[in-house]
Structure formats: C-alpha cells, structure tokens
Design a protein around this motif. Structure first.
Motif, PDB file in Angstrom:
ATOM      1  N   SER A  27      33.754  60.796  58.877  1.00 31.13           N
ATOM      2  CA  SER A  27      33.389  61.241  57.333  1.00 31.13           C
ATOM      3  C   SER A  27      32.230  61.906  57.076  1.00 31.13           C
ATOM      4  O   SER A  27      31.433  61.913  57.999  1.00 31.13           O
ATOM      5  CB  SER A  27      33.817  60.113  56.389  1.00 31.13           C
ATOM      6  N   SER A  28      32.014  62.571  56.036  1.00 34.89           N
ATOM      7  CA  SER A  28      30.561  63.270  55.830  1.00 34.89           C
ATOM      8  C   SER A  28      29.743  62.262  55.479  1.00 34.89           C
ATOM      9  O   SER A  28      28.372  62.589  55.912  1.00 34.89           O
ATOM     10  CB  SER A  28      30.772  64.273  54.577  1.00 34.89           C
ATOM     11  N   LEU A  29      29.797  60.966  55.102  1.00 35.85           N
ATOM     12  CA  LEU A  29      28.727  60.148  54.989  1.00 35.85           C
ATOM     13  C   LEU A  29      28.349  59.437  56.287  1.00 35.85           C
ATOM     14  O   LEU A  29      26.969  59.537  56.728  1.00 35.85           O
ATOM     15  CB  LEU A  29      29.204  58.941  54.144  1.00 35.85           C
ATOM     16  N   SER A  30      29.467  59.526  57.259  1.00 39.49           N
ATOM     17  CA  SER A  30      28.763  59.272  58.709  1.00 39.49           C
ATOM     18  C   SER A  30      27.803  60.158  59.361  1.00 39.49           C
ATOM     19  O   SER A  30      27.067  59.915  59.978  1.00 39.49           O
ATOM     20  CB  SER A  30      30.102  59.000  59.670  1.00 39.49           C
ATOM     21  N   VAL A  31      28.285  61.519  59.041  1.00 37.45           N
ATOM     22  CA  VAL A  31      27.469  62.641  59.682  1.00 37.45           C
ATOM     23  C   VAL A  31      26.014  62.599  59.056  1.00 37.45           C
ATOM     24  O   VAL A  31      25.248  62.912  59.667  1.00 37.45           O
ATOM     25  CB  VAL A  31      28.273  63.935  59.208  1.00 37.45           C
ATOM     26  N   ILE A  32      26.090  62.609  57.537  1.00 36.69           N
ATOM     27  CA  ILE A  32      24.654  62.345  57.056  1.00 36.69           C
ATOM     28  C   ILE A  32      23.945  61.177  57.491  1.00 36.69           C
ATOM     29  O   ILE A  32      22.596  61.509  57.857  1.00 36.69           O
ATOM     30  CB  ILE A  32      24.844  62.325  55.482  1.00 36.69           C
ATOM     31  N   GLY A  33      24.517  60.108  57.889  1.00 38.10           N
ATOM     32  CA  GLY A  33      23.880  59.020  58.383  1.00 38.10           C
ATOM     33  C   GLY A  33      23.308  59.167  59.715  1.00 38.10           C
ATOM     34  O   GLY A  33      22.134  58.909  59.797  1.00 38.10           O
ATOM     35  N   THR A  34      24.009  59.671  60.658  1.00 43.17           N
ATOM     36  CA  THR A  34      23.547  60.121  61.915  1.00 43.17           C
ATOM     37  C   THR A  34      22.329  60.993  61.712  1.00 43.17           C
ATOM     38  O   THR A  34      21.257  60.944  62.722  1.00 43.17           O
ATOM     39  CB  THR A  34      24.604  60.697  62.898  1.00 43.17           C
ATOM     40  N   TRP A  35      22.473  61.952  61.249  1.00 46.79           N
ATOM     41  CA  TRP A  35      21.328  63.133  60.686  1.00 46.79           C
ATOM     42  C   TRP A  35      19.964  62.209  60.202  1.00 46.79           C
ATOM     43  O   TRP A  35      18.860  62.664  60.695  1.00 46.79           O
ATOM     44  CB  TRP A  35      21.858  64.269  59.593  1.00 46.79           C
ATOM     45  N   TYR A  36      20.383  61.339  59.256  1.00 49.02           N
ATOM     46  CA  TYR A  36      19.104  60.683  58.817  1.00 49.02           C
ATOM     47  C   TYR A  36      18.297  59.689  60.113  1.00 49.02           C
ATOM     48  O   TYR A  36      17.187  59.865  60.027  1.00 49.02           O
ATOM     49  CB  TYR A  36      19.531  59.908  57.575  1.00 49.02           C
ATOM     50  N   VAL A  37      18.980  59.461  61.022  1.00 50.52           N
ATOM     51  CA  VAL A  37      18.520  58.364  61.924  1.00 50.52           C
ATOM     52  C   VAL A  37      17.912  59.262  62.743  1.00 50.52           C
ATOM     53  O   VAL A  37      16.856  58.876  63.200  1.00 50.52           O
ATOM     54  CB  VAL A  37      19.657  57.890  62.678  1.00 50.52           C
ATOM     55  N   CYS A  69      28.067  54.295  59.631  1.00 54.70           N
ATOM     56  CA  CYS A  69      28.749  55.242  60.626  1.00 54.70           C
ATOM     57  C   CYS A  69      29.906  54.528  61.444  1.00 54.70           C
ATOM     58  O   CYS A  69      31.040  54.875  61.650  1.00 54.70           O
ATOM     59  CB  CYS A  69      27.978  55.620  61.683  1.00 54.70           C
ATOM     60  N   VAL A  70      29.562  53.282  61.392  1.00 54.16           N
ATOM     61  CA  VAL A  70      30.554  52.254  62.388  1.00 54.16           C
ATOM     62  C   VAL A  70      31.906  52.168  61.373  1.00 54.16           C
ATOM     63  O   VAL A  70      32.918  51.938  61.865  1.00 54.16           O
ATOM     64  CB  VAL A  70      29.942  50.841  62.727  1.00 54.16           C
ATOM     65  N   LEU A  71      31.623  51.659  60.240  1.00 59.14           N
ATOM     66  CA  LEU A  71      32.496  51.267  59.280  1.00 59.14           C
ATOM     67  C   LEU A  71      33.470  52.490  59.044  1.00 59.14           C
ATOM     68  O   LEU A  71      34.675  52.381  58.606  1.00 59.14           O
ATOM     69  CB  LEU A  71      31.904  50.802  57.971  1.00 59.14           C
ATOM     70  N   THR A  72      32.910  53.678  58.870  1.00 57.57           N
ATOM     71  CA  THR A  72      33.752  54.754  58.544  1.00 57.57           C
ATOM     72  C   THR A  72      34.700  55.512  59.882  1.00 57.57           C
ATOM     73  O   THR A  72      35.560  56.091  59.847  1.00 57.57           O
ATOM     74  CB  THR A  72      32.951  55.836  58.025  1.00 57.57           C
ATOM     75  N   SER A  73      33.862  55.110  61.127  1.00 60.91           N
ATOM     76  CA  SER A  73      34.460  55.643  62.355  1.00 60.91           C
ATOM     77  C   SER A  73      35.643  54.740  62.930  1.00 60.91           C
ATOM     78  O   SER A  73      36.565  55.139  63.575  1.00 60.91           O
ATOM     79  CB  SER A  73      33.355  56.173  63.244  1.00 60.91           C
ATOM     80  N   TYR A  74      35.380  53.462  62.607  1.00 59.57           N
ATOM     81  CA  TYR A  74      36.360  52.312  63.174  1.00 59.57           C
ATOM     82  C   TYR A  74      37.736  52.224  62.640  1.00 59.57           C
ATOM     83  O   TYR A  74      38.623  52.419  63.715  1.00 59.57           O
ATOM     84  CB  TYR A  74      35.745  50.855  62.697  1.00 59.57           C
ATOM     85  N   PRO A  75      38.232  52.885  61.566  1.00 62.80           N
ATOM     86  CA  PRO A  75      39.591  52.879  60.957  1.00 62.80           C
ATOM     87  C   PRO A  75      40.179  54.230  61.752  1.00 62.80           C
ATOM     88  O   PRO A  75      41.399  53.829  62.330  1.00 62.80           O
ATOM     89  CB  PRO A  75      39.616  53.111  59.570  1.00 62.80           C
ATOM     90  N   ILE A  76      39.347  55.319  62.114  1.00 62.80           N
ATOM     91  CA  ILE A  76      40.046  56.198  62.790  1.00 62.80           C
ATOM     92  C   ILE A  76      40.276  55.931  64.242  1.00 62.80           C
ATOM     93  O   ILE A  76      41.621  56.141  64.828  1.00 62.80           O
ATOM     94  CB  ILE A  76      39.201  57.444  62.726  1.00 62.80           C
ATOM     95  N   LEU A  77      39.273  55.268  64.940  1.00 66.59           N
ATOM     96  CA  LEU A  77      39.545  54.999  66.291  1.00 66.59           C
ATOM     97  C   LEU A  77      40.749  53.733  66.519  1.00 66.59           C
ATOM     98  O   LEU A  77      41.493  53.927  67.326  1.00 66.59           O
ATOM     99  CB  LEU A  77      38.164  54.568  66.861  1.00 66.59           C
ATOM    100  N   HIS A  78      40.763  52.730  65.340  1.00 66.31           N
ATOM    101  CA  HIS A  78      41.754  51.900  65.617  1.00 66.31           C
ATOM    102  C   HIS A  78      43.095  52.455  65.217  1.00 66.31           C
ATOM    103  O   HIS A  78      44.109  51.825  65.909  1.00 66.31           O
ATOM    104  CB  HIS A  78      41.511  50.839  64.433  1.00 66.31           C
TER     105      HIS A  78
END
Length: 259
Positions: A1-11, A128-137
């Motif tokens: 998701s876009s929030l996950s991408v923004i989160g990784t950029w912030y880190v 990031c984990v919360l938004t990517s977990y459903p896709i991988l699951h």
C-alpha cells in the motif's frame, strides 16, 4: 500500500539524516573495510535475496491493476525494484557507517529507545508489516486452497460453504503460527539467514528452470546462437542459485542457529 511505501521512505530518511547529523551520544566506531573471509561475502546473500523476493506478490499486484498488461506490469515491477534498491542501500549503508560492526540485525534497535524520530520509524515498520501481511497471507492461502481442491477433485463453485470455513481456519492458524514464531524467535536475523537460502531458489533456480524449459519446448530445426545463449544463461542461474542455497543454508545451520 501507499502507507507502507511512505513508511519505508521515512525509515530510510531518518537513518540517513542520523548518519549525516549524528547525535552527540553516539561515539565514533571502527568501520570494517573488508570481510573476515571470502565465504563471508556469500553470507550477505540471504538478506539480499530475501529483500528482493517479490515473486510471491507479483500475481495479486498484476490482477489488481486497472490495465493488467504485461508492458504496464513491467514498468510497475521495475519501479518497485528501484524503490527497494534505494531504500535498502540507504538504510544498510548509512546504518553500517553509523554503528560499524556493532550494528544490530535490526538497525533501529541500535538507536536509543527514547529517540522520538526512531520511535516513529518503528511505528512505521509495524504499519508496513500490517499492510503487507494480508497480501502475502492471501498468496499462501491460495496455494494451500489450490492444493486441497486438486487433491479432492472439487471445483471452487461446488465447495463455497466449506471454502469459507477453511478460509477462517487457515487465517487463524496462519496468524497464530506467525505470532508464536515472533514470540519465541525474537532475532529476525537468524530467520532471514535460514529462509534467505530458499529466497535464492525463487530468484535464481526457479526462473532459470523456467527459462530452460521455455527454450527446450521451442520447435526449431536449427538452433541459433541466441538459443544456446539463453539455455546457458538458465543453467548458470540454476547453478548459482543452488550454490547460494547450499552455502548459506549450511552456514545458517552450523553457525547462526548453533551460536
């Protein structure tokens, strides 16, 4: 998701800024300039392969596109790989230059716990984990569901009610197993060192086998030089992936897990 991408950029931005303008509490450290042995170079491959393993979620991403075309999908994949490259490179290089050999497997754990920007970065990692977990699951559940339907010989339309029950059972079981592994294996570095070798199979071995099979299935009376070049490249990928898998997995079992 876009929030996950923004989160990784912030880190990544926080770690780079912390390196350029370090805190006064951080003491200068010794930076190793060469690996301890030649095999240590390959020890980094599990982390690299694990980070760039996007094959699993590529199919759901393709199906969710407004215009599911191969050309557009190729542009999306390329953009994702470029973003991942800059994020991983910036985080890894600046984190290592900040803490040297004493850097933690999770670079955020090397910073003080009372640092507000770092605490916010940890919150973004959780996001990031919360938004990517459903896709991988979803990908894992689809594989299990496909194997079950193939074993029983029942179609999806004929097994709607039971499919809902299995979906609930699989989701709860998957989540509980993930929670238990996270509680009893707090060091994610050891996990990546073990399953990173499997990621090498996804990146090198399986694509190489697909390339070889695709070229062998072509019906040609005379095989051109390009045909032999593709087959040779496929054999090289399979060989390289098998070597990385064997070396890194053996090293993870005998060094990381027994340490």
């Amino acid at each position: 998701s876009s929030l996950s991408v923004i989160g990784t950029w912030y880190v990544t931005a926080v770690i780079i800024i912390k390196y350029i303008w370090p805190d006064k509490e951080l003491m200068p450290v010794e930076i190793p300039t060469s690996p301890s042995s030649w095999t240590a170079v390959f020890n980094a491959m599990p982390t690299i392969c694990f980070g760039f393993q996007c094959h699993v979620s590529s199919v759901p991403v393709f199906n969710s596109m407004k215009q599911p075309e191969v050309k557009t999908w190729g542009a999306v994949v390329t953009a994702a790989m470029v973003i991942a490259l800059f994020v991983y490179t910036g985080t890894g290089v600046c984190g290592f230059l900040t803490f040297g050999a004493s850097v933690e497997q999770d670079v955020l754990m090397s910073y003080p716990s009372n640092d507000i920007p770092i605490a916010l970065a940890r919150a973004f990692i959780i996001l990031c984990v919360l938004t990517s977990y459903p896709i991988l699951h979803f990908c894992g559940r689809a594989v299990l569901e496909g194997l079950w339907l193939r074993y029983t010989g029942v179609t999806v339309e004929e097994d709607v009610v039971r499919e809902r029950r299995r979906r609930l059972l699989q989701t709860v079981t998957w989540f509980l197993l993930t929670l238990l592994l996270a509680l009893f294996i707090p060091d994610i570095g050891k996990v990546i060192s073990v399953i990173g070798g499997l990621a090498a199979c996804f990146i090198f071995v399986f694509p190489g086998l697909c390339l070889i099979q695709a070229k062998l299935s072509e019906i040609q009376e005379t095989r051109a030089i390009s045909w032999w070049a593709y087959v040779s490249y496929g054999v090289f990928m399979v060989t390289l992936g098998a070597f990385i898998f064997g070396q890194t997995t053996a090293n993870a079992i005998f060094v990381d897990l027994t340490a």
